[in-house]
Design a protein around this motif. Structure first.
Motif, PDB file in Angstrom:
ATOM      1  N   ARG A 174      12.299   0.559  12.273  1.00 17.72           N
ATOM      2  CA  ARG A 174      11.941   1.100  10.961  1.00 17.72           C
ATOM      3  C   ARG A 174      13.010   2.082  10.489  1.00 17.72           C
ATOM      4  O   ARG A 174      13.698   2.706  11.300  1.00 17.72           O
ATOM      5  CB  ARG A 174      10.601   1.854  11.027  1.00 17.72           C
ATOM      6  N   ASP A 199      12.197   2.014   0.485  1.00 15.57           N
ATOM      7  CA  ASP A 199      11.519   1.936  -0.808  1.00 15.57           C
ATOM      8  C   ASP A 199      12.258   2.785  -1.840  1.00 15.57           C
ATOM      9  O   ASP A 199      13.195   3.522  -1.530  1.00 15.57           O
ATOM     10  CB  ASP A 199      10.050   2.360  -0.688  1.00 15.57           C
ATOM     11  N   ARG A 239      12.401   6.644  -1.338  1.00 19.58           N
ATOM     12  CA  ARG A 239      13.401   7.100  -0.372  1.00 19.58           C
ATOM     13  C   ARG A 239      14.813   6.948  -0.934  1.00 19.58           C
ATOM     14  O   ARG A 239      15.681   7.794  -0.700  1.00 19.58           O
ATOM     15  CB  ARG A 239      13.238   6.306   0.927  1.00 19.58           C
ATOM     16  N   GLN A 260       6.306   3.162  -0.375  1.00 18.22           N
ATOM     17  CA  GLN A 260       5.593   2.318   0.572  1.00 18.22           C
ATOM     18  C   GLN A 260       4.868   3.187   1.597  1.00 18.22           C
ATOM     19  O   GLN A 260       5.113   4.389   1.700  1.00 18.22           O
ATOM     20  CB  GLN A 260       6.571   1.386   1.288  1.00 18.22           C
ATOM     21  N   ARG A 273       4.010   5.091   4.848  1.00 19.46           N
ATOM     22  CA  ARG A 273       4.891   5.768   5.790  1.00 19.46           C
ATOM     23  C   ARG A 273       4.085   6.741   6.635  1.00 19.46           C
ATOM     24  O   ARG A 273       2.921   7.023   6.335  1.00 19.46           O
ATOM     25  CB  ARG A 273       6.003   6.516   5.057  1.00 19.46           C
ATOM     26  N   LEU A 280       9.211   4.875   7.816  1.00 23.00           N
ATOM     27  CA  LEU A 280       8.698   3.919   6.837  1.00 23.00           C
ATOM     28  C   LEU A 280       7.837   2.879   7.537  1.00 23.00           C
ATOM     29  O   LEU A 280       8.179   2.395   8.616  1.00 23.00           O
ATOM     30  CB  LEU A 280       9.852   3.245   6.103  1.00 23.00           C
TER      31      LEU A 280
END
Length: 280
Positions: A14, A36, A39, A79, A81, A99
């Motif tokens: 990840r 995403d 980020r 997204q 997380r 994430l």
């Protein structure tokens, strides 16, 4: 820190990153397919966007003692997380973000190493500025000029850099009220919202700060009497000259113009909220 983050990213499969408590991006792993837009914005500006910080604060990340799962928020481009508070010598210094979901791994040792490497951030107060249409969010040093944004714009009070989420909520509320209330200007500061601030949860004691019990009683009677000086003076057993003197002191200490209807409403509401808070 970078080597540890890259290793952790490989182990978890990840993308991972570290932010300090002021919302600055300290380090991040090489980007993976699961990155995403939230980020991406943070990495490009080196700071967590104020609207994202507000969402994370609402979920309790600032006071958490363990992992916090943050659900997807499509409006923010965020997204799912997981956030891990990083503490060094018992003091919160930042957050590790992963994430997606996290498998059941023991990360305590890695978290301790990361926490020790988070640099101490600056504490210069900031403001958040929000424009509604199109939605624009800016975080600026409190001493700087407010950006010239179009449409309805809200401006927060100065906040510590680790409280940009709370500042964002102030700025967003101010912008929305500027759109809803024709009395307000198109660009309005949180501090200019008067009674709306109290209705949105601001502390009434801040409005009444500096007033003695005698002046609080005087103000409440004056407002309860519909600002009729004769009636208020009779109820307080005062000469009208003495009442005028007290009202002048109240205006001076609160910074409110008692001839202004909005200021009267704010003060009256603050008085009643303080009284309400005294109930058992």
């Amino acid at each position: 820190m970078q080597e540890l983050l890259d290793e952790l990213s490989r182990v978890l499969g990840r993308g991972v990153s570290v932010d300090d408590v002021a919302g600055r991006v300290v380090a991040h792993s090489a980007q993976t397919d699961d990155v995403d837009q939230a980020r991406v914005r943070a990495i490009l500006t080196r700071r967590v966007p104020a609207d994202v910080a507000a969402w994370q604060e609402q979920l309790g990340i600032a006071t958490a003692t363990g992992p916090v799962r943050v659900p997807e928020n499509a409006a923010l481009g965020l997204q799912q997380r997981v956030g891990f508070p990083l503490r060094h010598n018992g003091v919160l210094v930042g957050y590790l973000w992963v994430l997606g979901d996290v498998p059941g791994l023991d990360l305590d040792e890695r978290l301790a190493v990361l926490a020790a490497q988070v640099p101490a951030g600056e504490r210069t107060p900031v403001r958040v500025v929000v424009a509604l249409e199109p939605r624009v969010v800016r975080t600026v040093p409190a001493a700087d000029a407010v950006p010239d944004l179009p449409g309805y714009v809200g401006v927060s009070d100065p906040h510590p850099p680790d409280r940009t989420g709370a500042a964002y909520q102030q700025a967003l509320a101010a912008a929305e009220l500027a759109r809803l209330d024709p009395v307000l200007p198109d660009r309005v500061r949180w501090s200019e919202l008067g009674a709306y601030r109290l209705l949105l949860g601001a502390a009434p004691d801040e409005v009444l700060a500096g007033l003695s019990e005698v002046l609080l009683r005087t103000l409440e009677v004056y407002l309860d009497c519909g600002c009729e000086v004769r009636a208020a003076a009779e109820r307080l057993h005062l000469h009208r000259t003495s009442l005028y003197y007290r009202l002048g002191r109240i205006a001076e200490l609160t910074g409110r113009d008692l001839a202004d209807g909005g200021a009267r409403l704010e003060l009256h509401l603050a008085l009643k909220l303080v009284r309400l808070a005294r109930r058992p």
